[in-house]
Design a protein around this motif. Sequence first.
Motif, short mmCIF file in Angstrom:
data_model
loop_
_atom_site.label_atom_id
_atom_site.label_comp_id
_atom_site.label_asym_id
_atom_site.label_seq_id
_atom_site.Cartn_x
_atom_site.Cartn_y
_atom_site.Cartn_z
N ASN A 1 0.78 -1.09 0.06
CA ASN A 1 -0.14 -0.03 0.12
C ASN A 1 0.94 1.42 0.04
OD1 ASN A 1 -2.48 -1.51 0.06
ND2 ASN A 1 -2.54 -1.73 2.19
N ASN A 2 2.32 1.07 -0.16
CA ASN A 2 2.99 2.18 -0.24
C ASN A 2 3.02 3.09 -1.54
OD1 ASN A 2 5.71 3.66 -0.43
ND2 ASN A 2 6.03 3.43 1.72
N ARG A 3 2.80 4.19 -1.65
CA ARG A 3 2.62 5.04 -2.83
C ARG A 3 3.91 5.11 -3.61
NH1 ARG A 3 -2.14 7.24 -4.27
NH2 ARG A 3 -1.19 8.57 -5.40
N GLY A 4 4.85 5.22 -2.77
CA GLY A 4 6.42 5.16 -3.27
C GLY A 4 6.42 3.95 -4.09
N GLY B 1 5.75 5.39 -7.63
CA GLY B 1 6.80 6.09 -7.61
C GLY B 1 6.26 7.45 -7.06
N ASP B 2 5.55 7.61 -6.08
CA ASP B 2 4.98 8.70 -5.38
C ASP B 2 5.93 8.86 -4.31
OD1 ASP B 2 3.54 10.95 -4.74
OD2 ASP B 2 1.97 9.87 -4.38
N GLY C 1 -5.78 5.51 -2.00
CA GLY C 1 -6.33 6.13 -3.33
C GLY C 1 -5.36 5.58 -4.37
N PHE C 2 -6.23 5.46 -5.71
CA PHE C 2 -5.17 5.12 -6.73
C PHE C 2 -4.40 6.30 -7.19
CE2 PHE C 2 -5.28 3.46 -11.44
CZ PHE C 2 -4.63 2.62 -10.92
N TYR C 3 -4.39 6.84 -8.26
CA TYR C 3 -3.51 7.89 -8.89
C TYR C 3 -4.02 9.06 -8.12
CZ TYR C 3 -2.25 5.17 -12.99
OH TYR C 3 -1.78 3.96 -13.67
N THR C 4 -5.20 9.33 -7.77
CA THR C 4 -5.34 10.42 -6.76
C THR C 4 -5.57 10.01 -5.37
OG1 THR C 4 -6.89 11.37 -8.76
CG2 THR C 4 -7.24 12.26 -6.58
N PRO C 5 -4.62 10.65 -4.59
CA PRO C 5 -4.31 10.36 -3.16
C PRO C 5 -5.51 11.03 -2.42
CG PRO C 5 -2.97 12.03 -3.79
CD PRO C 5 -3.33 11.56 -4.97
N THR C 6 -5.80 10.41 -1.58
CA THR C 6 -6.98 11.00 -0.48
C THR C 6 -6.52 12.19 0.23
OG1 THR C 6 -6.28 9.22 1.32
CG2 THR C 6 -8.35 8.71 -0.27
N ASP C 7 -5.22 12.20 0.57
CA ASP C 7 -4.57 13.54 1.10
C ASP C 7 -3.18 13.42 0.82
OD1 ASP C 7 -3.03 12.00 3.39
OD2 ASP C 7 -5.15 11.62 3.88
N ASN C 8 -2.54 14.52 1.13
CA ASN C 8 -1.12 14.91 0.74
C ASN C 8 -0.23 14.68 2.15
OD1 ASN C 8 -1.46 15.32 -2.05
ND2 ASN C 8 -2.36 17.26 -1.37
N LYS C 9 -0.34 13.95 2.96
CA LYS C 9 0.29 13.80 4.41
C LYS C 9 1.30 12.66 3.89
CE LYS C 9 -3.33 14.55 7.67
NZ LYS C 9 -4.04 13.95 8.88
N VAL C 10 2.55 13.07 4.52
CA VAL C 10 3.78 12.32 4.08
C VAL C 10 4.09 11.50 5.24
CG1 VAL C 10 4.61 13.92 2.45
CG2 VAL C 10 5.38 13.85 4.65
N GLY C 11 4.94 10.49 4.88
CA GLY C 11 5.95 9.58 5.84
C GLY C 11 7.32 9.62 5.37
N PHE C 12 8.19 9.01 5.99
CA PHE C 12 9.57 8.95 5.53
C PHE C 12 10.23 7.59 6.12
CE2 PHE C 12 10.07 11.72 9.26
CZ PHE C 12 11.27 11.28 9.87
#
Length: 278
Positions: A18-21, A25-26, A98-109
């Motif tokens: 489930n990691n968008r990266g 590649g997000d 979310g698919f190509y459109t994320p549900t929000d723009n919060k990040v992890g690292f």
Amino acid sequence: MINLNGTILDSSATAVENNRGFLFGDAVFETVKIVNNTILFSEEHYFRLMASMRICRMEIPMNFTLEFFEEQILNVAVASNVQDCGRARITFFRDSDGFYTPTDNKVGFVIAAQEVSHKEYVFTDSFYEIELYKDFYVSKHLLSTLKTNNKMINVTGSIFAKENDYHNCILLNDDKNVVEALNGNVFMKSGTTIITPPIADGCLNGIMRKQLITLINKMDGFECIEKSISPFDLQKSDELFISNVMVGIQPITKYRKKVFETVFSKQLITILNANITN
């Protein structure tokens, strides 16, 4: 999630699944060099990372200051016992559903660190041959200048180089001009002028690139300019070299029938090391 043998993996695999990266590649990243528990060019890395996140419309955490950036990386370096001489990669990914459109723009690292051999940048004039990579081209837009997880052209280019016994390859843009090498920016010396492709041509906005432009323009008798480079210009130059934060300067000794000198590269890496230790 199922592996190649058809075995169903446990639910912990969903952390990757489930990691968008991983999925799209997000993600954006920085690779830093650590010497004596200090991150080289820390401020430059931090601000490039912040700029990349803004361009990618990621939400930057309020607590992610320069001090926090340094603290997190050095904590991992200490835990990995590489604080004296190491490299670390910090990767920010959009931590969202979310698919190509994320549900929000919060990040992890995530941060990973490993040991490297030399604290100072080491000059080598050993045989180093390059070729053009023309299977795919770099687009001339802002995303090409960022360090994102979308590096397929660098991967396929590296495989091409390996299969054909080259040490590296030069990437071209849609105008068929030189952009960069597979793992760093390109500099070309012609007389007393050193030329590197402009950011507008699609090259990575390299941290070491910026350092070298500044150092060269302080050297007596030399000038560094940003100008488009044709592949035909390469064989007419006196010297070619590649720059990145981990290696510093990698001289190129051969491109097709042309053999290059390495005198300026050696001089420049001495100045670079002197500036880092001062």
